[in-house]
Design a protein around this motif. Sequence first.
Motif, PDB file in Angstrom:
ATOM      1  N   TYR A 137      40.303  44.257  34.173  1.00 28.06           N
ATOM      2  CA  TYR A 137      40.694  43.000  34.630  1.00 28.06           C
ATOM      3  C   TYR A 137      39.591  42.731  35.683  1.00 28.06           C
ATOM      4  O   TYR A 137      39.075  43.428  36.451  1.00 28.06           O
ATOM      5  N   LYS A 138      38.978  41.634  35.497  1.00 29.26           N
ATOM      6  CA  LYS A 138      37.818  40.896  36.491  1.00 29.26           C
ATOM      7  C   LYS A 138      38.458  40.987  38.064  1.00 29.26           C
ATOM      8  O   LYS A 138      37.952  41.130  38.910  1.00 29.26           O
ATOM      9  N   TYR A 139      39.702  40.857  38.118  1.00 27.89           N
ATOM     10  CA  TYR A 139      40.444  40.595  39.470  1.00 27.89           C
ATOM     11  C   TYR A 139      40.174  41.851  40.177  1.00 27.89           C
ATOM     12  O   TYR A 139      39.897  41.740  41.399  1.00 27.89           O
ATOM     13  N   PHE A 140      39.852  43.021  39.465  1.00 24.27           N
ATOM     14  CA  PHE A 140      39.885  44.224  40.266  1.00 24.27           C
ATOM     15  C   PHE A 140      38.339  44.701  40.256  1.00 24.27           C
ATOM     16  O   PHE A 140      37.915  45.404  41.180  1.00 24.27           O
ATOM     17  N   VAL A 141      37.626  44.439  39.317  1.00 26.96           N
ATOM     18  CA  VAL A 141      36.283  44.716  39.221  1.00 26.96           C
ATOM     19  C   VAL A 141      35.054  44.069  39.676  1.00 26.96           C
ATOM     20  O   VAL A 141      34.239  44.630  40.034  1.00 26.96           O
ATOM     21  N   CYS A 142      35.407  42.719  39.924  1.00 27.38           N
ATOM     22  CA  CYS A 142      34.409  41.867  40.492  1.00 27.38           C
ATOM     23  C   CYS A 142      34.153  42.322  41.878  1.00 27.38           C
ATOM     24  O   CYS A 142      35.126  42.458  42.735  1.00 27.38           O
ATOM     25  N   PRO A 143      32.687  42.076  42.567  1.00 32.45           N
ATOM     26  CA  PRO A 143      32.755  42.068  43.994  1.00 32.45           C
ATOM     27  C   PRO A 143      33.309  40.944  44.707  1.00 32.45           C
ATOM     28  O   PRO A 143      33.527  39.976  44.214  1.00 32.45           O
ATOM     29  N   VAL A 144      33.957  41.516  45.661  1.00 35.00           N
ATOM     30  CA  VAL A 144      34.798  40.105  46.686  1.00 35.00           C
ATOM     31  C   VAL A 144      33.699  39.385  47.269  1.00 35.00           C
ATOM     32  O   VAL A 144      33.029  40.027  48.232  1.00 35.00           O
ATOM     33  N   GLU A 145      33.525  38.213  47.199  1.00 38.34           N
ATOM     34  CA  GLU A 145      32.550  37.364  47.790  1.00 38.34           C
ATOM     35  C   GLU A 145      33.388  36.160  48.437  1.00 38.34           C
ATOM     36  O   GLU A 145      34.207  35.637  47.632  1.00 38.34           O
ATOM     37  N   TYR A 146      32.503  35.636  49.471  1.00 36.80           N
ATOM     38  CA  TYR A 146      33.111  34.372  49.827  1.00 36.80           C
ATOM     39  C   TYR A 146      32.760  32.919  49.062  1.00 36.80           C
ATOM     40  O   TYR A 146      31.581  32.779  48.834  1.00 36.80           O
ATOM     41  N   ASP A 147      33.639  32.065  48.750  1.00 34.38           N
ATOM     42  CA  ASP A 147      33.322  31.127  47.964  1.00 34.38           C
ATOM     43  C   ASP A 147      33.259  29.669  48.734  1.00 34.38           C
ATOM     44  O   ASP A 147      34.337  29.279  49.503  1.00 34.38           O
ATOM     45  N   ASN A 148      31.898  29.068  49.030  1.00 35.75           N
ATOM     46  CA  ASN A 148      31.942  28.018  50.050  1.00 35.75           C
ATOM     47  C   ASN A 148      32.603  26.721  49.646  1.00 35.75           C
ATOM     48  O   ASN A 148      33.067  25.988  50.503  1.00 35.75           O
ATOM     49  N   GLU A 149      32.871  26.540  48.310  1.00 40.11           N
ATOM     50  CA  GLU A 149      33.459  25.528  47.725  1.00 40.11           C
ATOM     51  C   GLU A 149      34.871  25.337  47.935  1.00 40.11           C
ATOM     52  O   GLU A 149      35.675  24.387  48.461  1.00 40.11           O
ATOM     53  N   THR A 150      35.583  26.635  48.040  1.00 42.70           N
ATOM     54  CA  THR A 150      36.972  26.679  48.247  1.00 42.70           C
ATOM     55  C   THR A 150      37.389  27.272  49.522  1.00 42.70           C
ATOM     56  O   THR A 150      38.521  27.255  49.910  1.00 42.70           O
ATOM     57  N   ASN A 151      36.295  27.742  50.155  1.00 42.02           N
ATOM     58  CA  ASN A 151      36.482  28.390  51.581  1.00 42.02           C
ATOM     59  C   ASN A 151      37.490  29.622  51.262  1.00 42.02           C
ATOM     60  O   ASN A 151      38.381  29.502  52.185  1.00 42.02           O
ATOM     61  N   SER A 152      37.349  30.212  50.271  1.00 43.49           N
ATOM     62  CA  SER A 152      38.255  31.635  50.134  1.00 43.49           C
ATOM     63  C   SER A 152      37.495  32.547  49.516  1.00 43.49           C
ATOM     64  O   SER A 152      36.472  32.396  49.025  1.00 43.49           O
ATOM     65  N   LEU A 174      29.318  48.933  34.200  1.00 46.22           N
ATOM     66  CA  LEU A 174      30.003  49.971  34.376  1.00 46.22           C
ATOM     67  C   LEU A 174      31.424  49.513  34.247  1.00 46.22           C
ATOM     68  O   LEU A 174      32.240  50.572  33.656  1.00 46.22           O
ATOM     69  N   PHE A 175      31.881  48.136  33.793  1.00 47.49           N
ATOM     70  CA  PHE A 175      33.153  48.007  33.383  1.00 47.49           C
ATOM     71  C   PHE A 175      33.175  47.268  31.967  1.00 47.49           C
ATOM     72  O   PHE A 175      33.992  46.383  31.810  1.00 47.49           O
ATOM     73  N   VAL A 176      32.278  47.802  31.247  1.00 44.85           N
ATOM     74  CA  VAL A 176      32.113  47.393  29.671  1.00 44.85           C
ATOM     75  C   VAL A 176      32.608  48.456  28.847  1.00 44.85           C
ATOM     76  O   VAL A 176      31.620  49.402  29.020  1.00 44.85           O
ATOM     77  N   MET A 177      33.059  48.540  27.923  1.00 43.99           N
ATOM     78  CA  MET A 177      33.505  49.400  27.193  1.00 43.99           C
ATOM     79  C   MET A 177      32.344  49.944  26.296  1.00 43.99           C
ATOM     80  O   MET A 177      31.578  49.220  25.658  1.00 43.99           O
ATOM     81  N   GLN A 178      32.107  51.299  26.333  1.00 44.57           N
ATOM     82  CA  GLN A 178      31.052  51.881  25.820  1.00 44.57           C
ATOM     83  C   GLN A 178      31.449  52.947  24.963  1.00 44.57           C
ATOM     84  O   GLN A 178      32.533  53.461  24.945  1.00 44.57           O
ATOM     85  N   GLU A 179      30.374  53.308  23.798  1.00 40.51           N
ATOM     86  CA  GLU A 179      31.014  54.322  22.864  1.00 40.51           C
ATOM     87  C   GLU A 179      30.178  55.821  23.046  1.00 40.51           C
ATOM     88  O   GLU A 179      28.871  55.464  23.254  1.00 40.51           O
ATOM     89  N   TYR A 180      30.866  56.551  23.223  1.00 43.54           N
ATOM     90  CA  TYR A 180      30.185  58.011  23.529  1.00 43.54           C
ATOM     91  C   TYR A 180      30.166  59.018  22.399  1.00 43.54           C
ATOM     92  O   TYR A 180      31.320  59.062  22.084  1.00 43.54           O
ATOM     93  N   ARG A 181      29.361  59.659  22.360  1.00 41.18           N
ATOM     94  CA  ARG A 181      29.330  60.832  21.163  1.00 41.18           C
ATOM     95  C   ARG A 181      29.845  62.041  21.941  1.00 41.18           C
ATOM     96  O   ARG A 181      29.323  62.592  22.876  1.00 41.18           O
TER      97      ARG A 181
END
Length: 453
Positions: free
Chosen positions: A291-306, A316-323
């Motif tokens: 979920y992007k809600y958990f993995v994305c860095p928390v940044e301040y949005d100037n347009e929404t002021n939130s 780091l948060f994209v599925m990879q195949e490992y042998r």
Amino acid sequence: MTELRKRGGGGDPGTAENISDKEEDGEDRLGLVGEPDGEADGDSKADTPEVPPSVDNTPQCLNKALEGLSSRWRNWWIRGILSLTMISGFFPIIYLGPIMLIIVVMTVQIKCFQEIITIGYRVYHSYDLPWFRTLSWYFLICVNYFFYGETVADYFGVLVQKKEPLQFLVRYHRFISFTLYLAGFCMFVLSLVKKHYRLQFYMFAWTHVTLLIVVTQSHLVIQNLFEGMIWFIVPISIVICNDIMAYLFGFFFGRTPLIKLSPKKTWEGFIGGFLSTVVFGFIFAYLLAQYKYFVCPVEYDNETNSFAVECQPSELFVMQEYRLPSVLQNVLRWKTVNMYPFQIHSIALSTFASLIGPFGGFFASGFKRAFKIKDFANTIPGHGGIMDRFDCQYLMATFVHVYIASFIRGPNPSKVLQQVFVLQPEQQLSIFHTLGSHLRDKGLLPPAQKEAQ
């Protein structure tokens, strides 16, 4: 202490005035001078004032429901019910987002500070130290102002540029912080009283060590949060998991004592907690990494002021195949496995939380034994104080912050832009032209002639 024991005849006449002061200063010596040599290095009643025992504040409904059980099982049920209640309350806080998590961290920080400072006040309250509690809380405000002012400057640079008062505060933030601290330092010096010199310096050090343990670590917790809520939730959850599973394994299977500081801790609980935590952390990391809600860095949005938690997830948060290694291929009958790279990092986090994290609890146990108290407070029935629940979390917060800085974090474009926005227009133009020349040299932009055409 040694020189105090030797202050009989034959001393230097020039030190007579100092010796006289020490003889008058009975309270400042805390009873250490007269203790036998055999007890000099040990704890004694003379050098460890008693702290008033905490009061059981278990709800009456729980007491009545569990009154037929032995104290062992009664405590087990109280701890279990309160643990489930606290964990359940954690979910709506996560749902409310980063702001609420920051508020919770601040609240926990203030409560932990209050519990530790209160112990010092209770131990030495009979000495009536001037300004002790006032200065302790003043230093807490100063240190928080410094740390969170730095956070505002780092993560709210664009917002700061829109507000004139904030620009002044950010530009001179460190000078203002130092001035505030210096005022408290001067107040402490002015509060020194002849008969309490040593004791007042004890408490001055007590306050500063408390600030180092509590405020600094809580600041790192918030720094981790801004890297993405997953770096906040997973470490906290695996410490909670380790605490619960170690308790359960120790309660049902514990036979072998682990450490003298905590007689109830067992090797069975330690090992069972470790294995359970690694498995839990691996699975929990898989669930949150989707979920992007958990993995994305928390940044301040100037347009929404939130705060915004929308982004393109990093590798780091994209599925990879490992042998798999050949040994595991023979056992599992699988040649490859798909998982998120963050799950591998979760193993490192879980290992630290299980093997090193408990030493934060052992440290707290030693502290409580030094002052002959069972818990830091009686805030949570069956658990003690807030500090009793967060003694391992603070150590974990430091590790996660160092881990991110060492193995995870790369250049942050948003922070670079915020620094650029603070510069003067001519400096911004200089950076623009320098960056353009650099990109043309790399062939990422067309030559200047073609661009002009």
